[in-house]
Design an enzyme around this catalytic site. Sequence first.
Site, PDB file in Angstrom:
ATOM      1  N   GLU A  22     -17.557  -2.865   2.995  1.00  0.00           N
ATOM      2  CA  GLU A  22     -16.878  -3.300   2.506  1.00  0.00           C
ATOM      3  C   GLU A  22     -16.891  -4.624   1.899  1.00  0.00           C
ATOM      4  O   GLU A  22     -17.687  -5.786   3.126  1.00  0.00           O
ATOM      5  CB  GLU A  22     -14.762  -3.304   2.295  1.00  0.00           C
ATOM      6  CG  GLU A  22     -14.852  -3.843   4.241  1.00  0.00           C
ATOM      7  CD  GLU A  22     -12.685  -4.142   4.227  1.00  0.00           C
ATOM      8  OE1 GLU A  22     -12.742  -4.876   3.211  1.00  0.00           O
ATOM      9  OE2 GLU A  22     -12.729  -2.882   5.038  1.00  0.00           O
ATOM     10  N   VAL A 103     -10.617  -2.294   1.119  1.00  0.00           N
ATOM     11  CA  VAL A 103     -11.109  -0.465   1.326  1.00  0.00           C
ATOM     12  C   VAL A 103     -10.336   0.304  -0.421  1.00  0.00           C
ATOM     13  O   VAL A 103     -12.143   1.117  -0.630  1.00  0.00           O
ATOM     14  CB  VAL A 103     -10.215   0.164   1.746  1.00  0.00           C
ATOM     15  CG1 VAL A 103     -10.106   1.621   2.282  1.00  0.00           C
ATOM     16  CG2 VAL A 103     -10.500  -0.128   3.604  1.00  0.00           C
ATOM     17  N   ASP A 133       6.149  -1.725   2.312  1.00  0.00           N
ATOM     18  CA  ASP A 133       4.921  -2.220   0.877  1.00  0.00           C
ATOM     19  C   ASP A 133       4.270  -1.304   1.731  1.00  0.00           C
ATOM     20  O   ASP A 133       4.013  -1.103   3.105  1.00  0.00           O
ATOM     21  CB  ASP A 133       4.930  -3.848   1.052  1.00  0.00           C
ATOM     22  CG  ASP A 133       3.656  -3.817   0.874  1.00  0.00           C
ATOM     23  OD1 ASP A 133       3.840  -3.387  -0.684  1.00  0.00           O
ATOM     24  OD2 ASP A 133       2.592  -4.542   0.982  1.00  0.00           O
ATOM     25  N   LYS A 154      -4.980  -0.766  10.674  1.00  0.00           N
ATOM     26  CA  LYS A 154      -4.473  -1.472  11.253  1.00  0.00           C
ATOM     27  C   LYS A 154      -3.206  -1.887  11.908  1.00  0.00           C
ATOM     28  O   LYS A 154      -1.575  -1.749  11.140  1.00  0.00           O
ATOM     29  CB  LYS A 154      -4.414  -2.583  10.190  1.00  0.00           C
ATOM     30  CG  LYS A 154      -5.568  -3.098   9.642  1.00  0.00           C
ATOM     31  CD  LYS A 154      -5.789  -4.320   8.091  1.00  0.00           C
ATOM     32  CE  LYS A 154      -7.031  -4.808   7.665  1.00  0.00           C
ATOM     33  NZ  LYS A 154      -7.734  -3.707   6.780  1.00  0.00           N
TER      34      LYS A 154
END
Length: 300
Positions: A22, A103, A133, A154
Amino acid sequence: MIRTSDEVAEALGAGRAVVALESTVLAHGLPRPRNLQVGLGMEQRVRDAGAVPATVGVLGGVPRVGLSRDEVERMAMADGVLKLSTRDLPVPVARGSDGATTVAATMWLAHRAGVQVFATGGIGGVHRGEDRDVSADITELGRTPMLVVCAGAKSVLDLPATREALETAGVLLVGYGTNELPAFYSPRSGIPVDVRVDDAAQAAALWRAHRDLGLPGAMLLCVPPPEAHALAADEVDGAIAQALEGARAAGIRGKEVTPFLLRAVAEATGGRSLEANVGLLLNNAAVAASVAVALAEGAR
């Protein structure tokens, strides 16, 4: 519309191993000039393991799979580079501008170029807090077939909720030498994976079976961060709690939350979380390349 570099196209045509990378980590994920060093370092780790790196991004309105060194440098050092999830891709294409792929967008573009393996740091997921979210990474992982090598989600996210969201999306969680989901900076989260593999050949065999069955979506190969750079879970949790309070006080929301939290955690840990991030990025690139090589050898 999608431009594949000559090197990547030739490798794919010859059935050789290719690993997508990425570009958001270049433009938004790491401070300068460390971002460029890490981006080039990840490409070198892929090459050292016998595969071809394909860094993905949008330059001058053209989606690209495979960037030259000059293009990687442009992505890392230019100001105003957009952060692109899949839904955002039409914006730089229509306006002729530059954009770094997350991603989700990296998976979407790499898959259409014929790449099967993708190395990243950590995926997005369900955010902590009341608004819950959910990253578009989850949606893309559920619909785009790609073997994604990462250190889990993460750790600034709600990991149990993210694990449930991945299960709902039909994403198989595979532990690479581990029985539990890594927590990005830390090797253990206490959350079990679906299945464990202990080497690249086993991971390649699982992915080959996934593709042979015609299943949709991705397989997540979860690699613990290298021990030399990993942080203790309680230290990370304390830093995250402090960072979340800072985000709430500053009114940070949406896709700006994760980069804000990562920066705040790096500050709270005296930069050691940044070193852990760099270590796992380089390690994941090497693991992904070894799996891509095993896939290519198995196809011959």
